[in-house]
Scaffold this motif. Structure first.
Motif, short mmCIF file in Angstrom:
data_model
loop_
_atom_site.label_atom_id
_atom_site.label_comp_id
_atom_site.label_asym_id
_atom_site.label_seq_id
_atom_site.Cartn_x
_atom_site.Cartn_y
_atom_site.Cartn_z
N LEU A 21 8.52 11.02 -12.00
CA LEU A 21 8.10 11.04 -13.39
C LEU A 21 7.72 12.47 -13.79
N LEU A 22 7.92 12.77 -15.06
CA LEU A 22 7.41 14.00 -15.63
C LEU A 22 6.49 13.60 -16.76
N LEU A 23 5.22 13.97 -16.62
CA LEU A 23 4.20 13.64 -17.63
C LEU A 23 3.74 14.91 -18.33
N GLY A 24 3.33 14.75 -19.58
CA GLY A 24 2.72 15.85 -20.30
C GLY A 24 1.28 16.00 -19.83
N SER A 25 0.63 17.05 -20.29
CA SER A 25 -0.77 17.27 -19.92
C SER A 25 -1.67 16.18 -20.49
N ASP A 26 -1.15 15.41 -21.45
CA ASP A 26 -1.88 14.28 -22.04
C ASP A 26 -1.58 12.96 -21.32
N TYR A 27 -0.86 13.03 -20.20
CA TYR A 27 -0.49 11.88 -19.37
C TYR A 27 0.44 10.91 -20.10
N ASN A 79 6.97 24.53 -20.66
CA ASN A 79 7.34 24.93 -22.02
C ASN A 79 6.55 26.12 -22.55
N GLY A 80 5.80 26.79 -21.71
CA GLY A 80 5.11 28.01 -22.09
C GLY A 80 3.95 27.82 -23.06
N ASP A 81 3.39 26.60 -23.13
CA ASP A 81 2.28 26.36 -24.05
C ASP A 81 0.91 26.56 -23.39
N GLY A 82 0.90 26.96 -22.12
CA GLY A 82 -0.35 27.17 -21.41
C GLY A 82 -0.93 25.90 -20.80
N LYS A 83 -0.28 24.77 -21.02
CA LYS A 83 -0.71 23.49 -20.43
C LYS A 83 0.34 23.07 -19.41
N LYS A 84 -0.14 22.54 -18.31
CA LYS A 84 0.79 22.16 -17.24
C LYS A 84 1.30 20.73 -17.41
N GLU A 85 2.61 20.61 -17.26
CA GLU A 85 3.21 19.28 -17.17
C GLU A 85 3.09 18.86 -15.71
N ILE A 86 3.22 17.55 -15.46
CA ILE A 86 2.95 17.03 -14.13
C ILE A 86 4.15 16.25 -13.61
N PHE A 87 4.72 16.72 -12.51
CA PHE A 87 5.75 15.95 -11.81
C PHE A 87 5.02 14.98 -10.89
N VAL A 88 5.46 13.73 -10.88
CA VAL A 88 4.86 12.69 -10.04
C VAL A 88 5.99 12.09 -9.20
N ASP A 112 0.83 -1.20 0.00
CA ASP A 112 0.00 0.00 0.00
C ASP A 112 0.87 1.26 0.00
N THR A 113 1.97 1.22 0.72
CA THR A 113 2.88 2.37 0.78
C THR A 113 3.51 2.63 -0.59
N ASP A 114 3.79 1.57 -1.35
CA ASP A 114 4.36 1.73 -2.69
C ASP A 114 3.37 2.35 -3.66
N ARG A 115 2.08 2.26 -3.35
CA ARG A 115 1.04 2.76 -4.25
C ARG A 115 0.62 4.18 -3.90
N GLN A 116 1.58 4.99 -3.48
CA GLN A 116 1.30 6.38 -3.12
C GLN A 116 2.16 7.31 -3.98
N PHE A 117 1.63 8.50 -4.22
CA PHE A 117 2.38 9.48 -5.00
C PHE A 117 1.95 10.89 -4.63
N LYS A 118 2.83 11.83 -4.96
CA LYS A 118 2.54 13.25 -4.82
C LYS A 118 2.62 13.88 -6.20
N LEU A 119 1.91 14.97 -6.38
CA LEU A 119 1.86 15.64 -7.68
C LEU A 119 2.25 17.10 -7.56
N TYR A 120 2.77 17.61 -8.67
CA TYR A 120 3.01 19.05 -8.78
C TYR A 120 2.87 19.40 -10.25
N ALA A 121 1.95 20.29 -10.58
CA ALA A 121 1.70 20.67 -11.97
C ALA A 121 2.26 22.06 -12.25
N ILE A 122 2.98 22.18 -13.36
CA ILE A 122 3.60 23.45 -13.74
C ILE A 122 3.83 23.46 -15.24
N ASP A 123 3.66 24.60 -15.85
CA ASP A 123 3.90 24.75 -17.29
C ASP A 123 5.41 24.94 -17.50
#
Length: 194
Positions: A110-116, A85-94, A72-83
């Motif tokens: 992980l770094l994900l795009g706004s499209d996951y 590349n200046g495209d107005g969409k936030k990338e997501i640090f996981v 259960d502990t391994d199945r946890q995460f924190k998020l931080y969303a920030i743009d």
């Protein structure tokens, strides 16, 4: 005179008994507890982002074999969303937690795009990520500390360097004072489960 004394004693006794009765009545009366329903606080990370990241982790990033052995502990995460590349969409640090994703060198982030879709899988991240206002190759430069040295991560060919420990030492001794800090220990970010 004796009659006045007896009457005075009776009056004091009645007053004493009636005070006790009032206290008993107060103690017997049911306490009304007011419970207010509060809407969840709106934060920088919306529930749709949490769901998108959770689906990515379970369906694209991890295998069924991974999921079977994780605690259960391994199945946890924190998020931080920030743009980044200046495209107005936030990338997501996981930031992934637990022993499944962390070792002596650090944890997987992980770094994900706004499209996951995965942009970068950072393998040995320790501490905060500093998102600099400086832009190279149309993406913001990231500053991280690895092996006691500051490293500058520059976006190139569709990704950032995945292992900060193999990147050359930065030309500066610390992040700029204008960097946005991601996953700072002082930030009270929510922990989510997948």
């Amino acid at each position: 005179m004796r009659r006045i004394s007896i009457v005075a004693v009776l009056l004091v006794g009645i007053a004493f008994v009636s005070c006790k009765k009032e206290k008993k009545i107060e103690a017997i009366e049911p306490l009304e507890e007011v419970i207010e329903f509060q809407e969840p606080k709106a934060d920088a990370v919306g529930s749709d982002i949490v769901l998108g990241v959770s689906n990515f982790l379970k369906n694209a990033f991890l295998t069924e074999a991974d999921l079977k052995v994780m605690t259960d502990t391994d199945r946890q995460f924190k998020l931080y969303a920030i743009d980044l590349n200046g495209d107005g969409k936030k990338e997501i640090f996981v930031s992934l937690t637990g022993t499944y994703f962390c070792g002596s060198g650090g944890c997987t982030t992980l770094l994900l795009g706004s499209d996951y879709k995965l942009i970068t899988k950072f393998t040995v991240m320790q501490g905060a990520i500093f998102v600099e206002p400086t832009v190279e190759n149309d993406w913001k430069v990231l500053t991280v500390k690895s092996d006691g040295e500051w490293k500058s991560l520059v976006y190139a060919n569709g990704t950032y360097p995945s292992n900060p420990s193999v990147v050359e030492k930065a030309k500066y001794d610390a992040p700029s004072g204008h960097a946005e800090v991601v996953f700072d220990q002082e930030q009270k970010l929510d922990v989510y489960e997948f």
